[in-house]
Design a protein around this motif. Sequence first.
Motif, PDB file in Angstrom:
ATOM      1  N   ASP A 182     -38.854 -57.239 -31.845  1.00 48.82           N
ATOM      2  CA  ASP A 182     -38.333 -58.312 -30.992  1.00 48.82           C
ATOM      3  C   ASP A 182     -38.827 -59.648 -31.533  1.00 48.82           C
ATOM      4  OD1 ASP A 182     -36.941 -56.801 -28.908  1.00 48.82           O
ATOM      5  OD2 ASP A 182     -38.927 -56.107 -28.304  1.00 48.82           O
ATOM      6  N   TRP A 183     -38.184 -60.725 -31.060  1.00 48.44           N
ATOM      7  CA  TRP A 183     -38.466 -62.071 -31.590  1.00 48.44           C
ATOM      8  C   TRP A 183     -38.481 -63.054 -30.426  1.00 48.44           C
ATOM      9  CZ3 TRP A 183     -39.339 -63.896 -36.522  1.00 48.44           C
ATOM     10  CH2 TRP A 183     -39.094 -65.251 -36.791  1.00 48.44           C
ATOM     11  N   THR A 184     -39.569 -63.818 -30.291  1.00 50.76           N
ATOM     12  CA  THR A 184     -39.703 -64.748 -29.173  1.00 50.76           C
ATOM     13  C   THR A 184     -40.340 -66.045 -29.638  1.00 50.76           C
ATOM     14  OG1 THR A 184     -40.092 -62.870 -27.691  1.00 50.76           O
ATOM     15  CG2 THR A 184     -40.560 -65.050 -26.817  1.00 50.76           C
ATOM     16  N   LEU A 185     -39.790 -67.167 -29.203  1.00 50.39           N
ATOM     17  CA  LEU A 185     -40.402 -68.471 -29.439  1.00 50.39           C
ATOM     18  C   LEU A 185     -41.332 -68.783 -28.273  1.00 50.39           C
ATOM     19  CD1 LEU A 185     -40.725 -71.227 -30.849  1.00 50.39           C
ATOM     20  CD2 LEU A 185     -38.647 -71.986 -29.635  1.00 50.39           C
ATOM     21  N   GLN A 186     -42.631 -68.952 -28.570  1.00 53.79           N
ATOM     22  CA  GLN A 186     -43.619 -69.289 -27.552  1.00 53.79           C
ATOM     23  C   GLN A 186     -43.618 -70.797 -27.277  1.00 53.79           C
ATOM     24  OE1 GLN A 186     -45.777 -66.439 -26.384  1.00 53.79           O
ATOM     25  NE2 GLN A 186     -43.969 -65.582 -27.357  1.00 53.79           N
ATOM     26  N   LYS A 187     -44.173 -71.187 -26.128  1.00 51.71           N
ATOM     27  CA  LYS A 187     -44.250 -72.610 -25.785  1.00 51.71           C
ATOM     28  C   LYS A 187     -45.072 -73.394 -26.793  1.00 51.71           C
ATOM     29  CE  LYS A 187     -43.671 -72.000 -20.786  1.00 51.71           C
ATOM     30  NZ  LYS A 187     -44.300 -72.195 -19.448  1.00 51.71           N
ATOM     31  N   THR A 188     -46.009 -72.724 -27.443  1.00 56.55           N
ATOM     32  CA  THR A 188     -46.871 -73.369 -28.433  1.00 56.55           C
ATOM     33  C   THR A 188     -46.175 -73.608 -29.763  1.00 56.55           C
ATOM     34  OG1 THR A 188     -47.700 -71.202 -29.126  1.00 56.55           O
ATOM     35  CG2 THR A 188     -48.950 -72.373 -27.419  1.00 56.55           C
ATOM     36  N   GLY A 189     -44.942 -73.118 -29.904  1.00 62.18           N
ATOM     37  CA  GLY A 189     -44.228 -73.224 -31.166  1.00 62.18           C
ATOM     38  C   GLY A 189     -44.412 -72.021 -32.058  1.00 62.18           C
ATOM     39  N   VAL A 190     -45.185 -71.029 -31.599  1.00 64.49           N
ATOM     40  CA  VAL A 190     -45.397 -69.806 -32.371  1.00 64.49           C
ATOM     41  C   VAL A 190     -44.160 -68.914 -32.271  1.00 64.49           C
ATOM     42  CG1 VAL A 190     -46.718 -67.656 -32.497  1.00 64.49           C
ATOM     43  CG2 VAL A 190     -47.899 -69.830 -32.119  1.00 64.49           C
ATOM     44  N   LEU A 191     -43.732 -68.373 -33.391  1.00 62.61           N
ATOM     45  CA  LEU A 191     -42.654 -67.393 -33.424  1.00 62.61           C
ATOM     46  C   LEU A 191     -43.287 -66.003 -33.433  1.00 62.61           C
ATOM     47  CD1 LEU A 191     -40.422 -69.037 -36.189  1.00 62.61           C
ATOM     48  CD2 LEU A 191     -40.215 -69.276 -33.709  1.00 62.61           C
ATOM     49  N   LYS A 192     -43.210 -65.310 -32.324  1.00 65.79           N
ATOM     50  CA  LYS A 192     -43.881 -64.010 -32.199  1.00 65.79           C
ATOM     51  C   LYS A 192     -42.887 -62.887 -32.462  1.00 65.79           C
ATOM     52  CE  LYS A 192     -47.313 -63.652 -29.462  1.00 65.79           C
ATOM     53  NZ  LYS A 192     -48.386 -63.322 -30.435  1.00 65.79           N
ATOM     54  N   LEU A 193     -43.195 -62.090 -33.472  1.00 68.32           N
ATOM     55  CA  LEU A 193     -42.407 -60.911 -33.811  1.00 68.32           C
ATOM     56  C   LEU A 193     -43.228 -59.690 -33.404  1.00 68.32           C
ATOM     57  CD1 LEU A 193     -40.496 -60.290 -37.152  1.00 68.32           C
ATOM     58  CD2 LEU A 193     -41.764 -58.461 -36.014  1.00 68.32           C
ATOM     59  N   THR A 194     -42.792 -59.002 -32.341  1.00 69.31           N
ATOM     60  CA  THR A 194     -43.479 -57.801 -31.882  1.00 69.31           C
ATOM     61  C   THR A 194     -42.720 -56.572 -32.366  1.00 69.31           C
ATOM     62  OG1 THR A 194     -42.275 -57.780 -29.779  1.00 69.31           O
ATOM     63  CG2 THR A 194     -44.372 -58.965 -29.836  1.00 69.31           C
ATOM     64  N   PHE A 195     -43.453 -55.481 -32.621  1.00 71.63           N
ATOM     65  CA  PHE A 195     -42.806 -54.304 -33.200  1.00 71.63           C
ATOM     66  C   PHE A 195     -43.585 -53.042 -32.870  1.00 71.63           C
ATOM     67  CE2 PHE A 195     -45.929 -55.719 -36.243  1.00 71.63           C
ATOM     68  CZ  PHE A 195     -46.461 -54.549 -36.766  1.00 71.63           C
ATOM     69  N   ASP A 196     -42.909 -51.908 -33.076  1.00 74.52           N
ATOM     70  CA  ASP A 196     -43.554 -50.601 -32.993  1.00 74.52           C
ATOM     71  C   ASP A 196     -42.811 -49.664 -33.931  1.00 74.52           C
ATOM     72  OD1 ASP A 196     -45.320 -48.628 -32.266  1.00 74.52           O
ATOM     73  OD2 ASP A 196     -44.278 -48.097 -30.418  1.00 74.52           O
ATOM     74  N   PHE A 197     -43.545 -48.757 -34.556  1.00 75.46           N
ATOM     75  CA  PHE A 197     -42.940 -47.774 -35.440  1.00 75.46           C
ATOM     76  C   PHE A 197     -42.764 -46.453 -34.705  1.00 75.46           C
ATOM     77  CE2 PHE A 197     -45.132 -50.525 -38.639  1.00 75.46           C
ATOM     78  CZ  PHE A 197     -43.976 -51.028 -39.214  1.00 75.46           C
TER      79      PHE A 197
END
Length: 270
Positions: A182-197
């Motif tokens: 998944d891909w989310t833009l945080q309020k801090t400007g961080v682009l968070k890519l979360t994943f699981d295998f």
Amino acid sequence: RRMLLRLFLLSILCVCDVTGAFQNHLSVQVGRTTYTNDRARMMRTTSSSSSSSSNLASSTASVDTTIDDAMSVLYRAAESKSEDGDTVVAALLDLEKLMRQKNKEDPKLADDTLEALAGNGGGSWQLVFTTGTIDTQKKTGRINYFPIKATQSFNKGEDPWLIENGIYLGNFPVVKFKGDFDWTLQKTGVLKLTFDFTAIKLLNFFDIQLKAGEAASLGAKTGLGSEGNVELEKRGKRAFFNWISADDKIATARGGGGGLALWKRVEYEG
């Protein structure tokens, strides 16, 4: 079969750690002064900007100039693997800080980065340079230029969005991890890519399905993943990258274990 899997992954880790430490030991410390001085000068220019429109324009130009300079270093590193390691780290740190700033100012950049990373039928990226996780740095020092072929592939055209990691001996895939992200833009400007295998393929033949959280446990036990991912799983959270950038040539990110990484684009492997 899972015990054999752990032993197999551990053998891969030994290859990575030994050659990585050797590569780090031989890294040549040259050329860091020029970029560091330029970086300090540009940061002073940025911090001294006032609220006037002319100074704001100057500050924006300075940020863009610093990003361009950092990207030039990273392009050279991805192409030649000869750029000084400390200079590469400095460029990654500059890029990380300033891209967060730009993401906050223009949220559309998050979509552009995702498209470059995983759009147009998917993208594959070969690891070029990594500082390693904080745990790995304590054990072997910074790995710097990665000594074997390791790739990550992303495809947002799949449902769910596909992530696939591969470790190779030469061009032969000895192990591949497959899952979703998944891909989310945080309020801090961080682009968070979360994943699981959810699956592993060994020697391009044996398919092993993984239970929820099992990939995090295997990664921690073999050293191929961060121990922090196990704690995230216990709290119902997924492993993650704080993504920095992606374009037609390179991608950069900070892993959940704290390490910085640089990849170069290769032919899509999905």
